[in-house]
Structures are given as C-alpha cells and as structure tokens.
Design a protein around this motif. Structure first.
Motif, mmCIF file in Angstrom:
data_model
loop_
_atom_site.group_PDB
_atom_site.id
_atom_site.type_symbol
_atom_site.label_atom_id
_atom_site.label_comp_id
_atom_site.label_asym_id
_atom_site.label_seq_id
_atom_site.Cartn_x
_atom_site.Cartn_y
_atom_site.Cartn_z
ATOM 1 N N HIS A 123 -8.814 3.985 -3.709
ATOM 2 C CA HIS A 123 -7.485 4.613 -3.729
ATOM 3 C C HIS A 123 -7.433 5.815 -2.777
ATOM 4 C CE1 HIS A 123 -5.497 2.286 -6.831
ATOM 5 N NE2 HIS A 123 -6.528 2.433 -7.662
ATOM 6 N N THR A 124 -8.499 6.621 -2.772
ATOM 7 C CA THR A 124 -8.533 7.791 -1.897
ATOM 8 C C THR A 124 -8.444 7.371 -0.439
ATOM 9 O OG1 THR A 124 -9.942 8.934 -3.519
ATOM 10 C CG2 THR A 124 -9.815 9.890 -1.313
ATOM 11 N N ALA A 125 -9.160 6.315 -0.079
ATOM 12 C CA ALA A 125 -9.123 5.823 1.299
ATOM 13 C C ALA A 125 -7.708 5.380 1.680
ATOM 14 C CB ALA A 125 -10.105 4.666 1.461
ATOM 15 N N LYS A 126 -7.011 4.729 0.772
ATOM 16 C CA LYS A 126 -5.646 4.280 1.048
ATOM 17 C C LYS A 126 -4.702 5.475 1.240
ATOM 18 C CE LYS A 126 -6.102 -0.191 -1.246
ATOM 19 N NZ LYS A 126 -5.903 -0.957 -2.498
ATOM 20 N N VAL A 127 -4.885 6.510 0.435
ATOM 21 C CA VAL A 127 -4.082 7.734 0.580
ATOM 22 C C VAL A 127 -4.365 8.384 1.940
ATOM 23 C CG1 VAL A 127 -3.799 10.091 -0.269
ATOM 24 C CG2 VAL A 127 -3.804 8.190 -1.884
ATOM 25 N N LEU A 128 -5.646 8.491 2.300
ATOM 26 C CA LEU A 128 -6.016 9.175 3.545
ATOM 27 C C LEU A 128 -5.571 8.400 4.784
ATOM 28 C CD1 LEU A 128 -9.568 10.586 2.695
ATOM 29 C CD2 LEU A 128 -7.439 11.859 3.002
ATOM 30 N N ALA A 129 -5.482 7.072 4.680
ATOM 31 C CA ALA A 129 -5.022 6.276 5.824
ATOM 32 C C ALA A 129 -3.639 6.722 6.271
ATOM 33 C CB ALA A 129 -5.010 4.797 5.459
ATOM 34 N N GLU A 130 -2.816 7.151 5.324
ATOM 35 C CA GLU A 130 -1.479 7.645 5.663
ATOM 36 C C GLU A 130 -1.468 9.161 5.849
ATOM 37 O OE1 GLU A 130 3.140 7.378 4.115
ATOM 38 O OE2 GLU A 130 1.582 6.252 3.068
ATOM 39 N N GLU A 175 -8.178 15.685 -5.356
ATOM 40 C CA GLU A 175 -9.170 16.681 -4.928
ATOM 41 C C GLU A 175 -9.906 16.216 -3.677
ATOM 42 O OE1 GLU A 175 -9.966 19.852 -6.226
ATOM 43 O OE2 GLU A 175 -8.018 19.524 -7.173
ATOM 44 N N THR A 176 -10.259 14.942 -3.625
ATOM 45 C CA THR A 176 -11.008 14.433 -2.472
ATOM 46 C C THR A 176 -10.118 14.344 -1.239
ATOM 47 O OG1 THR A 176 -12.382 13.177 -4.015
ATOM 48 C CG2 THR A 176 -12.580 12.617 -1.687
ATOM 49 N N ALA A 177 -8.871 13.924 -1.424
ATOM 50 C CA ALA A 177 -7.936 13.848 -0.294
ATOM 51 C C ALA A 177 -7.697 15.232 0.300
ATOM 52 C CB ALA A 177 -6.621 13.220 -0.743
ATOM 53 N N PHE A 178 -7.510 16.221 -0.552
ATOM 54 C CA PHE A 178 -7.281 17.584 -0.042
ATOM 55 C C PHE A 178 -8.549 18.184 0.549
ATOM 56 C CE2 PHE A 178 -3.158 17.242 -1.844
ATOM 57 C CZ PHE A 178 -2.393 18.214 -1.225
ATOM 58 N N ALA A 179 -9.716 17.785 0.039
ATOM 59 C CA ALA A 179 -10.974 18.225 0.655
ATOM 60 C C ALA A 179 -11.080 17.678 2.078
ATOM 61 C CB ALA A 179 -12.160 17.760 -0.187
ATOM 62 N N ALA A 180 -10.594 16.436 2.280
ATOM 63 C CA ALA A 180 -10.593 15.860 3.630
ATOM 64 C C ALA A 180 -9.692 16.657 4.568
ATOM 65 C CB ALA A 180 -10.141 14.400 3.577
ATOM 66 N N LEU A 181 -8.546 17.119 4.061
ATOM 67 C CA LEU A 181 -7.649 17.936 4.878
ATOM 68 C C LEU A 181 -8.276 19.288 5.212
ATOM 69 C CD1 LEU A 181 -4.294 17.255 2.989
ATOM 70 C CD2 LEU A 181 -4.900 16.421 5.262
ATOM 71 N N ARG A 182 -8.928 19.887 4.224
ATOM 72 C CA ARG A 182 -9.527 21.214 4.437
ATOM 73 C C ARG A 182 -10.692 21.145 5.423
ATOM 74 N NH1 ARG A 182 -8.340 21.829 -1.351
ATOM 75 N NH2 ARG A 182 -6.570 23.251 -1.479
ATOM 76 N N HIS A 183 -11.362 20.016 5.476
ATOM 77 C CA HIS A 183 -12.542 19.885 6.350
ATOM 78 C C HIS A 183 -12.292 18.884 7.483
ATOM 79 C CE1 HIS A 183 -15.132 22.379 3.794
ATOM 80 N NE2 HIS A 183 -14.411 21.885 2.800
ATOM 81 N N TYR A 184 -11.032 18.772 7.860
ATOM 82 C CA TYR A 184 -10.659 17.781 8.863
ATOM 83 C C TYR A 184 -11.296 18.059 10.224
ATOM 84 C CZ TYR A 184 -7.777 14.692 11.729
ATOM 85 O OH TYR A 184 -7.352 13.725 12.597
ATOM 86 N N GLN A 185 -11.466 19.324 10.571
ATOM 87 C CA GLN A 185 -12.076 19.640 11.873
ATOM 88 C C GLN A 185 -13.484 19.066 11.965
ATOM 89 O OE1 GLN A 185 -10.889 21.197 14.795
ATOM 90 N NE2 GLN A 185 -8.995 20.749 13.723
ATOM 91 N N LYS A 186 -14.269 19.268 10.924
ATOM 92 C CA LYS A 186 -15.639 18.751 10.929
ATOM 93 C C LYS A 186 -15.642 17.221 10.848
ATOM 94 C CE LYS A 186 -17.949 22.816 8.959
ATOM 95 N NZ LYS A 186 -16.848 23.690 8.612
ATOM 96 N N ILE A 187 -14.764 16.677 10.004
ATOM 97 C CA ILE A 187 -14.703 15.220 9.855
ATOM 98 C C ILE A 187 -14.294 14.568 11.174
ATOM 99 C CG2 ILE A 187 -13.453 13.323 8.727
ATOM 100 C CD1 ILE A 187 -13.364 15.089 6.191
ATOM 101 N N SER A 188 -13.294 15.131 11.851
ATOM 102 C CA SER A 188 -12.814 14.525 13.098
ATOM 103 C C SER A 188 -13.816 14.718 14.237
ATOM 104 C CB SER A 188 -11.446 15.100 13.492
ATOM 105 O OG SER A 188 -11.517 16.489 13.681
ATOM 106 N N THR A 189 -14.695 15.711 14.123
ATOM 107 C CA THR A 189 -15.767 15.875 15.117
ATOM 108 C C THR A 189 -16.798 14.764 14.973
ATOM 109 O OG1 THR A 189 -15.457 18.270 15.114
ATOM 110 C CG2 THR A 189 -17.545 17.470 15.975
ATOM 111 N N ALA A 190 -17.035 14.362 13.720
ATOM 112 C CA ALA A 190 -18.062 13.346 13.447
ATOM 113 C C ALA A 190 -17.505 11.927 13.395
ATOM 114 C CB ALA A 190 -18.738 13.669 12.113
#
Length: 420
Positions: free
Chosen positions: A8-15, A47-62
């Motif tokens: 479910h989290t992956a589906k939310v983050l896709a959008e 919580e996990t979706a918002f953690a992805a937003l908060r750490h998007y710079q690091k995630i998008s680097t990797a």
C-alpha cells in the motif's frame, strides 16, 4: 511493517512522489478508496510515506526517479526515516537486489553529508535561495528542525472554556499534554489524538491551531466592538481566535477568494459559538466590494498567500512543489494585497502582515518595501507588544518563529500602524 502495508505504501508513493498534488490529499484519497484499512495500517502507511518525503533528497540521490520505483523508495524510507534495521525487514525483501540496495544506502550515509542539499534534506533551488541570507550552519539547522514531525497544537476557545480547566482533562487522557510556552490559549500534544471526535472539540471548546498562529491573533489585539478585517481568511483559524478575543462583540469581515475555504469556516463559527464573523468571497484584492471599508477598520490582518516553507514539518512535499519562480510570483501578489489592505485601516489603526514562510524576501524585505511606499505607516515593535501581553518572547521588532528554537511552525509577522 508487514508485506501488505509495504505494498500500500508503494502505491501511495507512486503518486505522491510525482509532486503533482499535495501529499495529504493523495493520502486521504487513497484511504477513502481503501476503507478496509485499519488504524494501525493507516499509521504505518502514512508514517512511512511522509518519511520518504522528509528524506527525498537522500532517496533520490540513491534511486533514479523514485516515483517509478516506489517499493524501493518505501524500503529506503523505513531505513533512513524510521530507523528500521535491515534485519527487521528481511522477510519483506523478496529479491537479493533489495537487500543489496538497502545495504548500499546505509553505507552511503557519510556521502550524503557532503552536499548541503542532501545533508539538510532541501532541494537545490531552496538551498540557493537561503544561501543569500543564511550561513551553512543555519541552513543545516533549519533542515534538521523541519525534518521532525510536528506536535499537535490546540487552542482553547475562551468563549467556552479556560486553559487551566481544560488542560487537566486532557492530561488525564494524554500524559504528554502541556501548556504552550507563549500563547496563553494553547495546549500542545506530542502524541496526536483523534481530536475531531473529542467531546471538547465537538462542542467548540477546542480548535486545532499552531501556537505561532495563535500569537499572530494576539498581535492583532482586537477589542470588543471594533471593526476587524481578515483580508485572507482561508478556513478561518485566526478569524476564530480573533472573534473569541473580542468576546463576540464587534464585527469581523472574513474575506477570501476561495468559496470552498469560506464554506469550511461557517460550521467552525457555529461550533465556536461566534456570531460576529461575516465571511465574504471576493474576486481579488481589488474587488470593488472592499471599498466600502476604506479607512474604517480598526485592525486589518493580512495572512498573505506565501510559499508555506515554515510549515514543512507538516507539509514536507511543499519544498518540491514550490520553486524560485513560484516564490517570485508570490512576492508580487503579496505586495499587491498588502497595498490594497492598507487602504482599509483607519488613522491610528493597526495592520498586521504575516506569512508562514522563512524567506526574508516574503517577510522583512516585503515590509521594508511597503514602508518605503507608504510613509503614512510606521512599524510597531512586536516584542514590546508581546511583553505588554505578559508573553515572554523577544524576537525583535518582527515576530520571527522557527521550528528548532520555538517548536512552532515557521511564522513571521510585522505590526504596522497608520499615523494619525
């Protein structure tokens, strides 16, 4: 997190990670479509979706194009943002490649601290904007402060209750409830509760409102019987606080260009027991209907449309939905609105300009430009005003609040007075 929650989290983050819509709107729509998700499921996903937003710079680097690889983005959010050990989620990893990806992610932590934008978790455009005014250390401190989840601040409606009576009731339910340090109306809850179902919310005793926003209402200083204009009222959080401040006596004009926002204000007025607020939709700051109040308002509040960069604890996606270009457009809009609103202020009347931004271009520089064009106004010392209200907060002549130092959203306010 279990496998279904991860899916479910992956589906939310896709959008969500396309940044085409506000993240809370994406999440709300998803939960409406999946009504069978339980409370714990929703908590883990959010919580996990918002953690992805908060750490998007690091995630998008990797991870190239994270929205196209949302499952990996969700796993990265667990490791980077929710302090999950890889061993704790090994049963969720269905490919050796995912284990290797997360291992490399943890190994890159030193590398992430090299670039200012990844270290501060801020997009490059915002780092460049802030570098015009702040040091590297100040930018890092800002980035870290807005990467923490915000507590829940609520305001006691003084028409229906007193904080010293309400606080013990909330402490009996939530031990972490405490009085806000500055606002005499505020209560802070570090662990959020379902306030919209709470008896004290339903009867209008409590309203959700950040402490910084409550302080803006206090700077307006509305008194019984006065004519007040909330020029950009929105859904009316500050309007309600000002109405209670006036003990329901006098008249508040709540203007906004959005009918939907004003429609949300009406049931809130009723619940709060306020009858002195008059919501009115206007087409723009130049609407001819405003002219009837020229020189008549005792106090005018301009909570201006802004970048919202002071609210990044609550809205971490905003920094990716704004840009240098959108900020430049907002500056001209703010200037025009402030100019139009100032015409309504009577001699010796008060004009309060506020934003929930941390950018000097939207704040101090905007006020300085206004004062240079309007010699009939003068700046009132905000710290002295607060001291007169027995509020021990001194950020200088302007109110400047930041998440790190004050545990509020980032707020700015300037109090201006029309000369006699």
């Amino acid at each position: 997190m279990n496998a279904a929650q991860l899916d479910h989290t992956a589906k939310v983050l896709a959008e969500m990670l396309t940044f085409k819509q506000p993240s809370d709107a994406v999440l709300s729509a998803y939960f409406r479509e999946h009504k069978k998700l339980g409370r714990q499921d929703r908590h883990e996903i959010a919580e996990t979706a918002f953690a992805a937003l908060r750490h998007y710079q690091k995630i998008s680097t990797a991870l190239r194009r994270p929205h196209a690889q949302p499952r990996k983005a969700a796993l990265a959010a667990l490791v980077l943002g929710r302090s999950t050990n890889i061993s704790q989620i090994k049963d969720l990893l269905d490919e050796e490649e995912e284990t290797e990806f997360l291992g490399n992610l943890k190994a890159r932590k030193t590398e992430f601290s090299d670039g200012l934008n990844t270290a501060a978790e801020l997009p490059q455009w915002l780092v460049e904007q802030l570098q015009q005014h702040w040091s590297k250390e100040e930018i890092l401190a800002f980035g870290r402060s807005i990467n923490q989840p915000a507590p829940l601040d609520i305001r006691v409606n003084t028409l229906k209750g007193k904080r010293d009576k309400v606080l013990p009731l909330l402490q009996a339910e939530s031990a972490d409830a405490e009085a806000t340090p500055y606002s005499p109306w505020g209560i802070r809850l570090k662990n959020k509760i379902a306030l919209n179902k709470h008896e004290l919310f339903l009867d209008g005793t409590l309203e959700v409102q950040d402490e910084g926003s409550q302080l803006l209402a206090l700077l307006v200083g509305a008194k019984r019987g006065e004519i007040i204009v909330d020029f950009c009222a929105g859904a009316g959080g500050k309007t309600l606080a000002v109405g209670a401040q006036m003990a329901n006596k006098g008249r508040i004009y709540a203007f906004d260009i959005a009918e939907k926002r004003l429609a949300n204000l009406k049931p809130r007025m009723t619940r709060a027991g306020l009858t002195n607020i008059h919501p009115e939709r206007i087409s723009s700051e130049h609407d001819t209907r405003i002219a009837r109040l020229t020189g008549k308002a005792d106090r005018v509040l301009v909570d201006a449309p802004c970048s919202g960069l002071g609210t990044l604890r609550r809205n971490p996606d905003l920094k990716y939905r704004q840009s240098a270009e959108t900020v430049a457009n907002l500056l001209e809009q703010q200037h025009s609105i402030l100019d139009a609103a100032s015409k309504l202020v009577k001699p010796q009347g008060r004009l309060v300009y506020a934003t929930c931004s941390v950018l000097p271009e939207e704040n101090e520089l905007q006020v300085e430009r206004f004062l240079s064009e309007h010699p009939e106004f003068e700046l009132v010392n905000g710290a002295e005003l607060l001291q007169s209200l027995k509020i021990d907060l001194d950020t200088g002549k302007y109110l400047r609040l930041n998440s790190g130092e004050h545990q509020t959203d980032g707020f700015f306010a300037a109090v201006l007075q029309r000369k006699d």
